[in-house]
Design a protein around this motif. Structure first.
Motif, mmCIF file in Angstrom:
data_model
loop_
_atom_site.group_PDB
_atom_site.id
_atom_site.type_symbol
_atom_site.label_atom_id
_atom_site.label_comp_id
_atom_site.label_asym_id
_atom_site.label_seq_id
_atom_site.Cartn_x
_atom_site.Cartn_y
_atom_site.Cartn_z
ATOM 1 N N THR A 1 22.731 -9.416 -8.071
ATOM 2 C CA THR A 1 21.260 -9.516 -8.912
ATOM 3 C C THR A 1 20.580 -8.315 -8.028
ATOM 4 N N PHE A 2 19.911 -7.784 -8.951
ATOM 5 C CA PHE A 2 18.917 -6.603 -8.261
ATOM 6 C C PHE A 2 17.511 -6.299 -8.599
ATOM 7 N N GLU A 3 16.780 -5.861 -8.208
ATOM 8 C CA GLU A 3 15.523 -5.883 -8.645
ATOM 9 C C GLU A 3 15.123 -4.288 -8.830
ATOM 10 N N VAL A 4 14.631 -4.112 -10.114
ATOM 11 C CA VAL A 4 14.058 -2.674 -10.683
ATOM 12 C C VAL A 4 12.692 -2.800 -10.726
ATOM 13 N N LYS A 5 11.860 -1.978 -9.761
ATOM 14 C CA LYS A 5 10.593 -2.307 -9.420
ATOM 15 C C LYS A 5 9.827 -0.899 -8.818
ATOM 16 N N PRO A 6 9.995 0.190 -9.658
ATOM 17 C CA PRO A 6 9.404 1.371 -9.191
ATOM 18 C C PRO A 6 7.825 1.238 -8.761
ATOM 19 N N ASN A 7 7.434 1.706 -7.765
ATOM 20 C CA ASN A 7 6.098 1.769 -7.264
ATOM 21 C C ASN A 7 5.779 3.041 -7.080
ATOM 22 N N PHE A 8 5.146 3.912 -8.103
ATOM 23 C CA PHE A 8 4.899 5.296 -8.159
ATOM 24 C C PHE A 8 3.981 5.691 -7.064
ATOM 25 N N GLN B 1 0.780 -1.296 0.009
ATOM 26 C CA GLN B 1 -0.033 -0.065 0.184
ATOM 27 C C GLN B 1 0.799 1.253 -0.080
ATOM 28 N N TYR B 2 1.549 1.303 -1.299
ATOM 29 C CA TYR B 2 2.864 2.318 -1.359
ATOM 30 C C TYR B 2 2.077 3.943 -0.865
ATOM 31 N N GLU B 3 0.833 4.018 -1.502
ATOM 32 C CA GLU B 3 0.324 5.706 -1.437
ATOM 33 C C GLU B 3 0.090 5.696 -0.110
ATOM 34 N N LYS B 4 -0.269 4.834 0.825
ATOM 35 C CA LYS B 4 -0.556 5.030 2.202
ATOM 36 C C LYS B 4 0.935 5.265 3.069
ATOM 37 N N GLY B 5 1.757 4.443 2.635
ATOM 38 C CA GLY B 5 3.230 4.728 3.105
ATOM 39 C C GLY B 5 3.466 6.260 2.746
ATOM 40 N N THR C 1 4.769 10.279 -10.696
ATOM 41 C CA THR C 1 4.871 10.286 -12.287
ATOM 42 C C THR C 1 5.933 10.144 -12.813
ATOM 43 N N THR C 2 7.117 10.673 -11.979
ATOM 44 C CA THR C 2 8.522 10.551 -12.296
ATOM 45 C C THR C 2 9.313 10.094 -11.068
#
Length: 786
Positions: A679-686, A616-620, A690-691
């Motif tokens: 190894t690494f993860e690329v997973k933006p959670n907007f 729940q990224y927006e709440k974070g 928008t950027t």
């Protein structure tokens, strides 16, 4: 007697493991030198040595050890600004520096000059040897240069040993004020012509030989664990104003009034600095350089001689504004400052919401100003290496600082292990044991250290030797904890039953969870180090806590003790540790983690991380904005406070603030998925952004991510450094995907992989994401929605 022998053997093995220990050959016949007296405390001693060179050697490495700090010049040129580290690497050890002198030497006559500052008191970050001293050895090819009684020495009469400063208790800063009377200065030495070869030192004394290398009281010599300070040189302030009326000050400026005027000098942001001045004055005027910082414990005082003169106060201070008190009749020609620190702040984050960009920048500044001889709680009030504070800093280090920051973290681990008390991991190194004679165990912090510092350091760096050194002590500490009939660990109070500054702390379940997290981290260490014999004990306790936590601490809408008021820390840690059941996530977020705001910044970042872990990224972001908004909106403030409560703010630059870790790991979405970022993860959670842009100074190389999202296009640019692989997640956003472009080429059309590449492969597709693994190189992914 046998036990004592074992302790001695273990100690010797330990010292060898934590750093390069100097052997006798590293120092030749060099002698520790000083004056007849052992101190006294807060003494500045000048040393000089003239010598001739026929040829400049291929290498000219010098080993230099002091208690406590030194400044080095060769042939009138400053080589090193503030050498030496607060003592020590372990009990009865002293750090030494290796310095390359080659570029400063010349054929013929040469002069080395060293100013040594002996603190002479043990406090939180420094374990005093009891004797000032200088030890110097340089292999100059055909000859060796060694400290002995042929050097010249003089107690610097301009520095006042009664300058005070540092606070009135051993709970405060180790260093002292600098008070310098130019009327008592040493000729060229004091007026910054700096050690010309023609300087007359006939009236200087011969130093007293005090002992050889690796002798007590200084102890075993251990090579400096971190690079020398990043010295950015003397520069101008951003602005100068009169404090009384805020009128701009242009230099040169003469105080033509009959009273004292205070010039307020603005720094770009909160920094560790040494203030400098150049003035034209009559003798006997007193100028003070202080910080406009309520917790500042140090200042520089300069008493003028006649004429044009300059001075730099060598005891670093920090804050946003330096205040120079200028007496009547004094003409100010220059005011400057020197910014020094550990390495560089190479990490970066920005996004479409300027609030979070500024917050991340403030958090990065906070991390950097709380790092020097060790990571510290704050740079003004205490400067203590509290390991719970280091735990709060650790995650941010890997997104914010270069290799020097990682080495400083290793140093913190090694120091903490070295200064344990028996089997107890203390909260402070050198620690309360050095000046109070008792353990400084704060149980929550000692447990945080195991998972959030030691394991995370290893996972991000791959430094197995540091893990090997720490593991035996960690296991012994965990075995100090007893289990109760209810299957959970018995609470240990340590020297204080403290877990957080915030409101209504629930200590017992917090420590239960932190103990569980420490057990799991130690299990990973045991597997990594092939310590299979320890797994049975670890697994037994892990399973016991897992089986019994829910029935003891689930209260229907939160985790915590039945008899305690609702608070958010236990619930947050339950999620982070994996003890919380996923079916509780929504009620925990909506009933506890978003609305309840009782944590201090020490545990606030864990609450925000817990919300992010539920997805729940927006709440974070909502919680993060509410918690830090008041500080972010203070235009003058560039670092973050110790506390949230308006009337109990504490220091305005405290190590407990780590929103940069949360923003980088969960919003920019860049994180390692195997040891040392292989190894690494690329997973933006907007969320609603928008950027987003992130620069990660990983151990494998710098990773630069730029991502953008619109209704029609999701685009992410990043690089995978050499010898790494990245998994990139492309969100479906509940939309139909028309096509996917990789580096400008269409590779996905009509729901299928169109082309194959040895450097790119499809990993998975579910209802939320399509994921690809890519090899090293630069990558641009563009998802086009219908």
């Amino acid at each position: 007697m046998e036990l004592k022998k074992r302790i001695v053997v273990f100690f010797c093995v330990f010292i060898t493991s934590i750093a390069a220990v100097a052997n006798s050959n590293s120092w030749g016949n060099a002698q520790w030198i000083w004056q007849e007296e052992a101190g006294p405390a807060n003494t500045w001693v000048a040393f000089r040595k003239e010598f001739n060179l026929k040829d400049i050697p291929e290498n000219a490495l010098a080993n230099i050890a002091v208690d406590t700090k030194y400044w080095l010049w060769v042939n009138g040129e400053m080589v090193l600004f503030e050498g030496g580290l607060a003592r020590g690497a372990a009990p009865d050890t002293n750090y030494y520096d290796e310095v390359n002198l080659k570029s400063y030497l010349k054929e013929g006559k040469n002069t080395i000059a060293i100013l040594v500052w002996y603190w002479g008191r043990t406090r939180k970050v420094h374990d005093d040897s009891g004797k000032g001293g200088l030890l110097f050895y340089a292999d100059l090819g055909q000859q060796a240069l060694e400290s002995d009684n042929t050097w010249k020495m003089k107690v610097h009469p301009a520095y006042d040993p009664k300058s005070g400063g540092g606070g009135g208790s051993a709970n405060r800063v180790n260093a002292y004020n600098v008070k310098f009377d130019a009327r008592k200065a040493l000729g060229d030495w004091s007026d910054q012509a700096w050690y010309t070869s023609n300087y007359d030192d006939k009236d200087w004394n011969k130093p007293i030989v005090k002992g050889i290398a690796n002798n007590k009281p200084w102890g075993t010599l251990v090579k400096r664990a971190i690079p020398q300070w990043n010295d950015r040189g003397l520069v101008n302030y951003e602005s100068l104003t009169l404090k009384s009326n805020k009128e701009k000050v242009n230099l040169p400026f003469k105080n033509t009034t009959d009273s004292l005027l205070i010039i307020r000098a603005k720094l770009p942001f909160n920094q560790q600095i040494t203030p400098y001045l150049k003035v034209n004055s009559k003798a006997g005027k007193t100028i003070v350089a202080d910080m406009d910082n309520p917790f500042n414990m140090l200042k520089g005082t300069y008493i003028t001689k006649n004429g044009v003169q300059e001075f730099e106060s060598y005891s670093w201070i920090n804050g946003h504004f330096v205040e120079y008190s200028i007496p009547a009749g004094v003409e100010v020609l220059e005011l400057k400052y020197r910014w020094t620190g550990v390495g560089e702040m190479t990490g970066h984050f920005e996004c479409s919401d300027p609030y979070f960009s500024r917050l991340w920048w403030m958090a990065r500044n906070t991390l950097y100003v709380c790092a020097r001889d060790g990571f510290m709680d704050c740079p003004d009030r205490e400067r203590g290496l509290w390991i719970g504070d280091v735990a709060d800093q650790t995650g941010a280090v890997f997104y914010s600082l270069d290799n020097a920051g990682r080495l400083l973290l290793k140093k913190g681990i090694d120091n903490t292990i070295a200064y344990r008390k028996g089997d107890t991991i203390q909260g402070l190194a050198p620690g309360f044991g050095a000046y109070r004679g008792k353990s400084s165990e704060l149980t929550g912090q000692s447990l945080q250290f195991i998972d959030q510092v030691v394991w995370q350091y290893y996972y991000n760096t791959g430094d197995k030797k540091t893990l090997e050194n720490a593991y035996p002590s960690i296991l012994k500490y965990l075995k100090l904890w007893n289990m109760q009939p209810n299957g959970l660990p018995e609470h240990r109070k340590g020297y204080a039953n403290w877990i957080d500054w915030g409101i209504d702390p629930d200590q017992v379940p917090v420590n239960v969870i932190l103990y569980y997290m420490a057990l799991n981290a130690t299990k990973k260490m045991a597997i990594t180090l092939d310590r299979k014999q320890d797994l049975e004990w670890l697994n037994l306790r892990i399973k016991s806590i897992k089986a019994n936590f829910e029935k003891e601490y689930w209260q229907g809408n939160r985790y915590g003790s039945k008899d305690k008021l609702i608070e958010e820390r236990v619930s947050a840690l339950a999620i982070i540790s994996g003890l919380a059941k996923k079916e509780h996530y929504n009620i925990l977020v909506d009933s506890v983690l978003v609305p309840v705001k009782k944590s201090s910044p020490h545990m606030e970042w864990m609450v925000e991380e817990a919300i992010m872990l539920t997805g729940q990224y927006e709440k974070g972001l909502e919680r993060m904005k509410v918690r830090y908004e008041e500080q972010v909106n203070m235009e003058w403030l560039t670092t973050l406070y110790e506390k949230f409560l308006p009337k109990l703010r504490g220091t305005y630059n405290h190590a407990w603030n780590a929103p940069n870790y949360v923003l980088s790991r969960y919003i920019a979405g860049v994180k390692p998925t195997s040891v040392a970022w292989e190894t690494f993860e690329v997973k933006p959670n907007f969320a609603y952004l928008t950027t987003v842009k992130q620069i990660v100074p990983s151990v494998k190389g710098v990773i630069i991510l730029e991502a953008e999202k619109t209704d029609k296009v999701y685009q992410v640019n990043f690089n995978s450094p050499a010898k790494t692989r990245a998994t990139v997640y492309l969100p479906k956003e509940e939309k139909a995907i028309a096509k996917i472009l990789v580096n400008g080429k269409e590779i996905w059309k009509k729901g299928k992989l169109k082309t194959k590449s040895k450097n790119l492969k499809l990993i998975d597709e579910d209802e939320d994401f399509i994921s690809f693994e890519v090899e090293e190189g630069k990558w641009n992914f563009a998802t086009i929605y219908k």
